[in-house]
Scaffold this motif. Structure first.
Motif, short mmCIF file in Angstrom:
data_model
loop_
_atom_site.label_atom_id
_atom_site.label_comp_id
_atom_site.label_asym_id
_atom_site.label_seq_id
_atom_site.Cartn_x
_atom_site.Cartn_y
_atom_site.Cartn_z
N PRO A 177 -4.67 2.77 -17.89
CA PRO A 177 -4.27 3.78 -16.89
C PRO A 177 -4.37 3.26 -15.45
O PRO A 177 -3.55 3.61 -14.60
CB PRO A 177 -5.24 4.94 -17.14
N PHE A 178 -5.38 2.44 -15.18
CA PHE A 178 -5.53 1.91 -13.82
C PHE A 178 -4.42 0.90 -13.50
O PHE A 178 -3.99 0.80 -12.34
CB PHE A 178 -6.91 1.28 -13.65
N PHE A 179 -3.97 0.18 -14.51
CA PHE A 179 -2.85 -0.73 -14.29
C PHE A 179 -1.58 0.06 -13.97
O PHE A 179 -0.81 -0.31 -13.06
CB PHE A 179 -2.64 -1.60 -15.53
N GLY B 38 -11.94 4.40 -24.23
CA GLY B 38 -11.78 3.87 -22.88
C GLY B 38 -10.62 4.51 -22.15
O GLY B 38 -10.70 4.81 -20.95
N LEU B 39 -9.53 4.73 -22.88
CA LEU B 39 -8.34 5.35 -22.28
C LEU B 39 -8.64 6.74 -21.74
O LEU B 39 -8.30 7.08 -20.60
CB LEU B 39 -7.22 5.41 -23.33
N PHE B 40 -9.30 7.58 -22.56
CA PHE B 40 -9.60 8.94 -22.13
C PHE B 40 -10.67 8.96 -21.04
O PHE B 40 -10.65 9.84 -20.17
CB PHE B 40 -10.01 9.81 -23.32
N LEU B 41 -11.58 8.01 -21.08
CA LEU B 41 -12.56 7.93 -20.00
C LEU B 41 -11.88 7.57 -18.68
O LEU B 41 -12.23 8.11 -17.63
CB LEU B 41 -13.64 6.89 -20.35
N ALA B 42 -10.88 6.69 -18.75
CA ALA B 42 -10.11 6.36 -17.55
C ALA B 42 -9.36 7.58 -17.04
O ALA B 42 -9.27 7.81 -15.81
CB ALA B 42 -9.13 5.22 -17.85
N HIS C 89 -12.19 -3.97 -26.28
CA HIS C 89 -11.12 -2.97 -26.43
C HIS C 89 -11.44 -1.69 -25.65
O HIS C 89 -10.51 -1.03 -25.18
CB HIS C 89 -10.91 -2.65 -27.92
N LEU C 90 -12.71 -1.36 -25.55
CA LEU C 90 -13.10 -0.23 -24.70
C LEU C 90 -12.70 -0.50 -23.25
O LEU C 90 -12.12 0.37 -22.57
CB LEU C 90 -14.61 0.00 -24.80
N ILE C 91 -12.96 -1.71 -22.78
CA ILE C 91 -12.61 -2.09 -21.41
C ILE C 91 -11.09 -2.11 -21.25
O ILE C 91 -10.56 -1.67 -20.22
CB ILE C 91 -13.20 -3.48 -21.06
#
Length: 639
Positions: free
Chosen positions: A237-239, A185-189, A229-231
């Motif tokens: 990063p958006f936070f 999720g982090l890298f997708l963000a 956890h994916l979410i």
């Protein structure tokens, strides 16, 4: 009988899929060696005027300006600040960014190998990864440190982690599921914060796929908590971005207005779907086909035919008993490696030899439809099993995830005007890997080996042709066409270009421009560059005086362009660099992103610059006319 052999599935998904495995070392050395061979010839060549947009953004930030406030930035800030950090630490020199690109490109190819090795043997994965390398570098505007390459890298890492979850679940292996999904999720963000339009499409696909897996495929027991956890990884990063926006006084409205609601690509419908409507147009690389529509039909028919042949004959095939990598496989891999290195050296060393391999084609459409047809057929088969209360094999789930991930990536690239060869590179590798993998199912060893030789031969031609295209056309974009590789044989004393080898025309233009800047521009005099030739700001050591630093169609808003035009008319910059792209470029962007009304501001700005060039107002005169890379650039001085 499962769509794909259970024996092969177990053998290839049960191989050690740790982040590093000693058995991979020879293949990794092969990948690095061949990639660096290409890099050695190309990394410091050419100095196209349209390279360096984000260098100017970085200069503005380092001089105290804030994106979304002091100047328009229609992308999220991540990549801009990466370049700003590099500029701050290592200085503003083109060779620094090119070296950064080497590491980014190597990382992309390494991740491609990791992705393939989750579902294919190492030798197939290495060949497929090098196909990705060859196809990606052949993209018409390939710049290894460009924002789209960072997007590719983040996207590849995220996809690898998600596919790894499926593989580990199939093997019933213990692993840190929650942290893996968090990192995915982090890298997708990070991918979304690099290129939001493409990243959001991939995000939508990933979430929908994993929810469907949770609901329909009981044997992959991913818990809703793990999916959370994916979410969570997506949100971090958006936070951080939100905190930065609040503490920078940017304003959420400003940020959303530029990155989401800018309207720079026309209507949402046009951005999402115009590229699909345009797919049947153009010219095919097959001389007997009149247009790409016929190529599309043939691609779909061939793919459906191959899959149909499998169903007709699959039950009669004996199970393949040789599941280990054979000596023949290693020999074929070594032959491909030798051909790849030798052809790269030969193509860059002899332009006459290179001409034998130069072919102009648009194979990304063919690969797009082959992969899409494969994915649809596989999805239909899986749906049939689910309706029959049968559970699809994890291999079928992995392949379906792979296929539609590639579709989502290419759909995202289409929102920028059409299918991208660079972003479709993984598609080429996937098709090649499938072809080699299919040959392993042939029970008769001699026929099996002949099939592999045939595929490897085609791959060698694809590799050589992809490299040859880049030797002949290192860079071509909207009429700006870089000269061929042998023409890059000059250096200059200009600091920004230290270590860069360029063409004689580029050297002459840049040195002449700096001479004129020293002669006519004082410390307080302003410079305006139109439209994509930002390198002249860097060479003049000047910052843009307008709010849309790059006056290019899909990276600037109509409202800002109109404000800039009013400013320019009222203040008359001392010097203007006017790269005349012509009417055809305006028309092409209108066709891609909407109606003529969507470019009215760009038309007004362009027409004003034409009037300045033609002396209509009498306040500007042409002091230099540059012809570089097939582009006419006028240097105008205020009278």
């Amino acid at each position: 009988m499962d769509l794909l052999s259970t024996g092969i599935l177990k053998q290839n998904l049960c191989h050690d899929s740790k982040y590093f495995d000693k058995s991979r070392l020879p293949y990794l050395l092969m990948i690095v060696t061949i990639t660096l061979t290409w890099v050695a010839f190309s990394y410091n060549k050419f100095a196209v005027p349209s390279e360096g947009w984000y260098v100017v953004y970085a200069d503005m930030i380092l001089n105290g300006k804030t994106p979304y406030v002091d100047f328009d930035l229609l992308f999220p800030p991540l990549y801009t600040y990466i370049i700003t950090f590099v500029n701050l630490i290592f200085g503003n020199n083109l060779i620094v960014y090119r070296i950064l690109g080497i590491f980014v490109f190597l990382s992309i190819i390494y991740m491609a190998f990791c992705i393939f090795s989750l579902v294919f043997p190492n030798w197939i994965s290495a060949i497929a990864a090098l196909v990705v390398m060859a196809v990606m570098q052949s993209e018409n505007t390939f710049i290894a440190y460009d924002y789209i390459r960072f997007y590719d890298l983040f996207n590849y890492v995220s996809f690898y982690l998600l596919l790894r979850v499926i593989v580990k679940k199939y093997n019933d292996e213990s692993f840190d599921e929650k942290n893996t999904l968090f990192l995915a999720g982090l890298f997708l963000a990070l991918a979304i914060l690099t290129r939001q339009t493409s990243g959001i499409i991939v995000l939508f696909y990933d979430i929908v796929f994993f929810i469907l897996v949770l609901l329909l495929v009981k044997m992959i027991s991913i818990s809703w908590k793990s999916l959370g956890h994916l979410i969570l990884g997506l949100c971090v990063p958006f936070f951080i971005l939100l905190l930065w926006i609040l503490f920078s006084d940017i304003g959420i409205g400003n940020y959303i207005g530029m990155t989401i609601l800018s309207g720079s690509k026309g209507s949402i419908y046009g951005m999402l779907f115009n590229w699909i409507l345009d797919l049947p147009n153009g010219h095919s690389f097959y001389p007997y086909l009149q247009n790409d529509f016929q190529l599309i039909i043939i691609s779909v028919e061939v793919t459906v035919g191959v899959i149909g042949l499998y169903f007709l004959t699959g039950r009669r095939l004996k199970k393949c008993t040789v599941l280990q990598t054979s000596l023949g496989d290693r020999v074929l891999t070594a032959i491909f490696a030798i051909v790849a290195i030798a052809s790269t050296i030969a193509l860059y060393s002899s332009f006459e030899f290179c001409k034998l391999f130069i072919q102009q084609f648009s194979a990304e459409k063919m690969m797009f439809f082959i992969n899409l047809t494969f994915g649809i057929c596989l999805a239909g088969y899986v749906l049939k099993k689910l309706i029959s209360k049968k559970c699809p094999s994890k291999y079928e789930v992995a392949f379906m995830f792979f296929s539609f991930f590639l579709f989502s990536v290419q759909f995202g690239s289409g929102t920028s005007g059409g299918l991208s060869l660079g972003q479709g590179a993984l598609n080429f590798g996937f098709v090649v890997a499938l072809a080699l993998f299919a040959c392993r199912k042939i029970p008769k060893p001699s026929v099996n080996f002949v099939g592999k030789i045939a595929v490897i031969s085609l791959v060698c031609v694809l590799f050589s042709t992809s490299v040859a295209v880049k030797v002949e056309h290192p860079y071509y974009w909207w009429g700006m066409n870089e000269e061929s590789y042998p023409e890059a044989n000059c250096t200059t004393d200009l600091d920004y270009f230290n270590g860069i080898v360029m063409t004689s025309d580029e050297k002459s233009v840049y040195e002449n421009f700096v001479s004129n800047v020293n002669c006519y521009l004082g410390e307080d005099d302003s410079l305006y560059c139109y439209s994509q030739v930002m390198v002249f700001y860097t060479l003049a050591n000047k910052l843009p005086v307008v709010k849309a630093p790059v006056s290019w169609f899909d990276v600037s808003r109509n409202s800002t362009i109109l404000d800039d035009l009013e400013y320019l008319q009222n203040n008359n910059p001392r010097m203007i660099v006017f790269a005349d792209h012509g009417e055809d470029v305006l028309a092409a962007h209108e066709k891609s992103f909407g109606t003529g009304e969507d470019s009215y501001a760009h038309r007004a700005l362009y027409e004003w610059l034409l009037d300045c060039k033609n002396g209509t107002y009498g306040n500007y005169s042409i002091i230099e006319t540059y012809n570089v890379d097939n582009y006419c650039i006028y240097l105008l001085l205020c009278n």
